[in-house]
Enzyme design. Structure first.
Site, PDB file in Angstrom:
ATOM      1  N   CYS A   2       0.855  -1.181   0.000  1.00 18.63           N
ATOM      2  CA  CYS A   2       0.000   0.000   0.000  1.00 18.63           C
ATOM      3  C   CYS A   2       0.894   1.236   0.000  1.00 18.63           C
ATOM      4  O   CYS A   2       2.115   1.132  -0.061  1.00 18.63           O
ATOM      5  CB  CYS A   2      -0.914   0.009   1.225  1.00 18.63           C
ATOM      6  N   ARG A  46      -4.613   1.681  -1.303  1.00 20.20           N
ATOM      7  CA  ARG A  46      -4.641   0.337  -0.744  1.00 20.20           C
ATOM      8  C   ARG A  46      -4.545  -0.773  -1.780  1.00 20.20           C
ATOM      9  O   ARG A  46      -5.211  -0.732  -2.811  1.00 20.20           O
ATOM     10  CB  ARG A  46      -5.941   0.152   0.055  1.00 20.20           C
ATOM     11  N   LEU A  47      -3.706  -1.744  -1.476  1.00 19.36           N
ATOM     12  CA  LEU A  47      -3.726  -3.028  -2.149  1.00 19.36           C
ATOM     13  C   LEU A  47      -4.384  -3.992  -1.179  1.00 19.36           C
ATOM     14  O   LEU A  47      -3.824  -4.312  -0.128  1.00 19.36           O
ATOM     15  CB  LEU A  47      -2.314  -3.502  -2.503  1.00 19.36           C
ATOM     16  N   ALA A  48      -5.598  -4.447  -1.476  1.00 16.79           N
ATOM     17  CA  ALA A  48      -6.401  -5.210  -0.528  1.00 16.79           C
ATOM     18  C   ALA A  48      -5.960  -6.666  -0.479  1.00 16.79           C
ATOM     19  O   ALA A  48      -6.013  -7.371  -1.487  1.00 16.79           O
ATOM     20  CB  ALA A  48      -7.880  -5.123  -0.890  1.00 16.79           C
ATOM     21  N   VAL A  49      -5.539  -7.116   0.708  1.00 23.82           N
ATOM     22  CA  VAL A  49      -5.148  -8.508   0.938  1.00 23.82           C
ATOM     23  C   VAL A  49      -5.982  -9.120   2.055  1.00 23.82           C
ATOM     24  O   VAL A  49      -6.498 -10.222   1.932  1.00 23.82           O
ATOM     25  CB  VAL A  49      -3.641  -8.605   1.268  1.00 23.82           C
ATOM     26  N   ASN A  73       0.659   0.887   6.025  1.00 27.68           N
ATOM     27  CA  ASN A  73       1.152   0.063   4.932  1.00 27.68           C
ATOM     28  C   ASN A  73       1.922  -1.094   5.544  1.00 27.68           C
ATOM     29  O   ASN A  73       2.961  -0.877   6.193  1.00 27.68           O
ATOM     30  CB  ASN A  73       2.073   0.886   4.022  1.00 27.68           C
ATOM     31  N   GLY A  74       1.413  -2.307   5.392  1.00 23.21           N
ATOM     32  CA  GLY A  74       2.151  -3.416   5.963  1.00 23.21           C
ATOM     33  C   GLY A  74       1.300  -4.637   6.207  1.00 23.21           C
ATOM     34  O   GLY A  74       0.179  -4.759   5.708  1.00 23.21           O
ATOM     35  N   GLU A  75       1.847  -5.536   6.996  1.00 27.37           N
ATOM     36  CA  GLU A  75       1.154  -6.764   7.368  1.00 27.37           C
ATOM     37  C   GLU A  75       1.678  -7.237   8.712  1.00 27.37           C
ATOM     38  O   GLU A  75       2.891  -7.297   8.924  1.00 27.37           O
ATOM     39  CB  GLU A  75       1.374  -7.845   6.310  1.00 27.37           C
ATOM     40  N   ASP A  98      -5.904  -6.448  10.044  1.00 29.00           N
ATOM     41  CA  ASP A  98      -4.804  -6.117  10.938  1.00 29.00           C
ATOM     42  C   ASP A  98      -4.729  -4.616  11.193  1.00 29.00           C
ATOM     43  O   ASP A  98      -4.209  -4.181  12.221  1.00 29.00           O
ATOM     44  CB  ASP A  98      -3.471  -6.655  10.410  1.00 29.00           C
TER      45      ASP A  98
END
Length: 284
Positions: A2, A46-49, A73-75, A98
């Site tokens: 993201c 956003r890149l939706a995961v 931005n992250g996981e 998250d």
């Protein structure tokens, strides 16, 4: 992947915001969001995961007479553990993203939440009543975060090109920047943003913007210690660490794929991923 960006204590005209947001599209093509307060503009692409339909950002949460708004931005690889800990403390959640766990964790524990995180991240949290911004970056620096103090205000973003879109901020390189390019490039000295006035928030650090002043602090650094395990214990410990790292990164609400080159590293990752993946694992 993201993208985040922010403008603090500086004018944020619509043309400026649009120009900055356009630079973020490749990192986050699925959704765009913006938060505005007096003197504060926060942007997110956003890149939706995880939780594609419930994880819109910026995200706001109220807790104990304060409101918190996050762009992230992250996981996080220990989201489940953190959620369970917060549930025991009386928190409730509207999604399994998250982002929401991180936001409520920050509201509950403040900067100490960084000691609890297992993951890769760069995020910003605006505290509405206190009128201060908290920035943080993961321990190894997987997720990028750059900033620049400009005209009495602050600009920050996942990529330098977003900052360079702000009117009046020149893309100039001084002697230090030229040396970085010629002598170290494509690497950089930690903290260096190459362009004049641009800095990188270093890995394992957090920063606070309050009353027109930015302060930075280190919350983690790598330390060494004696190795007292036997060969057999070391092999088992390394096996567990590798499998645990791969397993935690398989959490996703979208299909999981593996880039398989045929080398040792990618073959090992794909083999472990296949072991822990319920559905089909695509290889490329």
């Amino acid at each position: 992947m993201c993208a985040i960006a922010g403008i603090l204590d500086l004018p944020a005209l619509s043309d400026t915001v649009d120009a900055m947001q356009r630079t973020m599209v490749r990192r986050g093509p699925d959704d765009f969001g913006m938060f505005e307060d007096h003197g504060v503009t926060l942007l997110h692409a956003r890149l939706a995961v995880i939780a594609p339909d419930r994880g819109h950002q910026p995200m706001t949460f109220s807790y104990e007479n304060e409101q918190y708004t996050i762009i992230y931005n992250g996981e996080l690889y220990n989201t489940g553990e953190l959620r369970r800990e917060l549930l025991k403390l009386g928190h409730s959640f509207e999604s399994h993203s998250d982002t929401e766990v991180l936001l409520q964790g920050y509201a509950r524990w403040g900067r100490e939440v960084l000691q609890k995180l297992n993951g890769i991240y760069a995020f910003a949290v605006w505290e509405h009543r206190a009128r201060r911004l908290f920035l943080a970056r993961d321990r190894i620096g997987v997720k990028p975060l750059f900033y620049a103090e400009h005209g009495g205000g602050l600009l920050f973003a996942s990529e330098i090109k977003t900052i360079l879109k702000y009117p009046g901020f020149r893309a100039a390189i001084d002697v230090t920047g030229a040396a970085e390019l010629l002598l170290i490039g494509p690497g950089r000295t930690p903290g260096c943003g190459v362009f004049r006035g641009v800095r990188e928030l270093e890995p394992g650090c957090w920063a606070l913007w309050e009353r027109g002043r930015l302060t930075t602090h280190r919350y983690w650094k790598l330390t060494d210690g004696p190795h007292e395990e036997s060969f057999e214990e070391t092999a088992e410990h390394v096996r567990w660490l590798v499998e645990d790292a791969i397993r935690r990164q398989l959490v996703s609400d979208v299909p999981v794929g593996c880039f398989l080159s045929g080398g040792l590293d990618s073959s090992l990752i794909c083999a472990v991923a296949a072991k822990y993946t319920d559905g089909p694992l695509k290889t490329f």
